[in-house]
Scaffold this motif. Structure first.
Motif, short mmCIF file in Angstrom:
data_model
loop_
_atom_site.label_atom_id
_atom_site.label_comp_id
_atom_site.label_asym_id
_atom_site.label_seq_id
_atom_site.Cartn_x
_atom_site.Cartn_y
_atom_site.Cartn_z
N SER A 38 77.02 49.59 44.93
CA SER A 38 75.86 50.38 44.96
C SER A 38 75.66 50.74 43.51
O SER A 38 74.52 51.32 43.09
N GLU A 39 76.50 50.67 42.53
CA GLU A 39 76.34 50.88 41.22
C GLU A 39 76.12 49.74 40.23
O GLU A 39 76.46 49.89 38.95
N GLY A 40 76.15 48.50 40.74
CA GLY A 40 75.85 47.37 40.14
C GLY A 40 77.18 46.51 39.86
O GLY A 40 77.44 45.51 39.01
N GLU A 41 78.16 46.92 40.33
CA GLU A 41 79.42 46.15 40.31
C GLU A 41 79.08 44.84 40.91
O GLU A 41 78.74 44.80 42.08
N ILE A 42 79.91 43.76 40.49
CA ILE A 42 79.79 42.61 40.94
C ILE A 42 81.37 42.12 41.52
O ILE A 42 82.23 42.16 40.77
N TYR A 43 81.29 41.71 42.79
CA TYR A 43 82.73 41.32 43.18
C TYR A 43 82.61 39.89 43.90
O TYR A 43 81.49 39.26 44.58
N THR A 44 83.45 39.11 43.60
CA THR A 44 83.77 37.68 44.01
C THR A 44 84.92 37.70 44.98
O THR A 44 86.11 38.30 44.74
N GLY A 45 85.01 36.99 46.10
CA GLY A 45 85.99 36.76 46.77
C GLY A 45 85.99 38.00 47.86
O GLY A 45 84.97 38.33 48.17
N ASP A 46 87.15 38.49 48.25
CA ASP A 46 87.29 39.71 48.87
C ASP A 46 86.91 40.89 48.04
O ASP A 46 87.44 41.31 47.29
N ALA A 47 85.99 41.56 48.71
CA ALA A 47 85.50 42.73 48.08
C ALA A 47 86.07 44.11 48.70
O ALA A 47 86.47 43.96 49.86
N PRO A 48 86.35 44.89 48.00
CA PRO A 48 86.75 46.28 48.62
C PRO A 48 86.15 46.83 49.89
O PRO A 48 85.09 46.62 49.78
N THR A 49 86.75 47.47 50.61
CA THR A 49 86.26 48.08 51.85
C THR A 49 86.12 49.41 51.43
O THR A 49 86.34 50.12 50.61
N GLY A 50 85.05 49.95 52.35
CA GLY A 50 85.07 51.75 52.27
C GLY A 50 84.08 51.86 51.17
O GLY A 50 83.77 52.82 50.96
N ARG A 51 83.01 50.48 50.59
CA ARG A 51 82.21 50.85 49.48
C ARG A 51 81.04 50.29 50.20
O ARG A 51 81.05 49.19 50.83
#
Length: 192
Positions: A38-51
């Motif tokens: 939600s703040e423009g972070e990019i995640y590859t693969g397993d993304a953190p939960t709870g966000r």
């Protein structure tokens, strides 16, 4: 985002290109997915939960030629000089064409859509800066002044092309030492 959470851009590129090459816009394999926070972070693969996360469509970034451009391409093929080429370059996108004016002088022009109207630039001969803007209807950057409104363009490719041909004959008259003949703005120069 901490340095530990920063995305490896090489991995990101490889994931996206791999998905594009395989035609897989939404990969099933979690390791082949990309998500955005939600703040423009990019995640590859397993993304953190709870966000809050948004899944990324992995398809190719591409603009399709539609609407106005399709009509313009068809019109140009039928109505512009045989030597007309559509130029699709990061710095220029439009139609380059050459013709001989009514007085036989060769001209090469470049017509393009600037987002508001169709503009035309003079490519050859190099005349910009040799004559005043008012007397030549040619700006210092090589753009033709095709109208008295706004950005000096025309509403269609047809009108920009035809007006540029008329302008070339008017320029021939100017180069012969006479005032531009096709503009009431130049009537004073004719002592009318």
């Amino acid at each position: 985002m901490t340095d530990v959470e920063r995305t490896d851009l090489n991995r990101l590129r490889d994931i996206i290109r791999s998905a594009q090459q395989s035609g897989d816009q939404y990969p099933v394999d979690p390791k082949a997915r990309v998500a955005v926070g939600s703040e423009g972070e990019i995640y590859t693969g397993d993304a953190p939960t709870g966000r809050p996360l948004s899944k990324v469509q992995h398809g190719t970034f591409a603009a399709r030629v539609r609407g106005r451009e399709v009509e313009d391409l068809q019109w140009a093929a039928q109505h512009m000089p045989r030597n007309t080429r559509f130029i699709d370059h990061r710095d220029a996108r439009g139609w380059c064409y050459s013709f001989r004016s009514q007085m036989g002088r060769p001209y090469t022009m470049f017509a393009y859509f600037d987002g508001m109207s169709y503009q035309v630039k003079l490519v050859e001969p190099r005349l910009e800066g040799l004559l005043g803007v008012h007397s030549s209807h040619l700006f210092a950057n090589g753009k033709l002044c095709l109208s008295q409104h706004g950005g000096s363009g025309q509403p269609s490719l047809e009108e920009a092309y035809s007006k540029s041909v008329l302008w070339a004959t008017g320029m021939d008259v100017v180069l012969a030492g006479y005032p531009f003949p096709f503009s009431v703005n130049n009537e004073v120069e004719y002592d009318l």
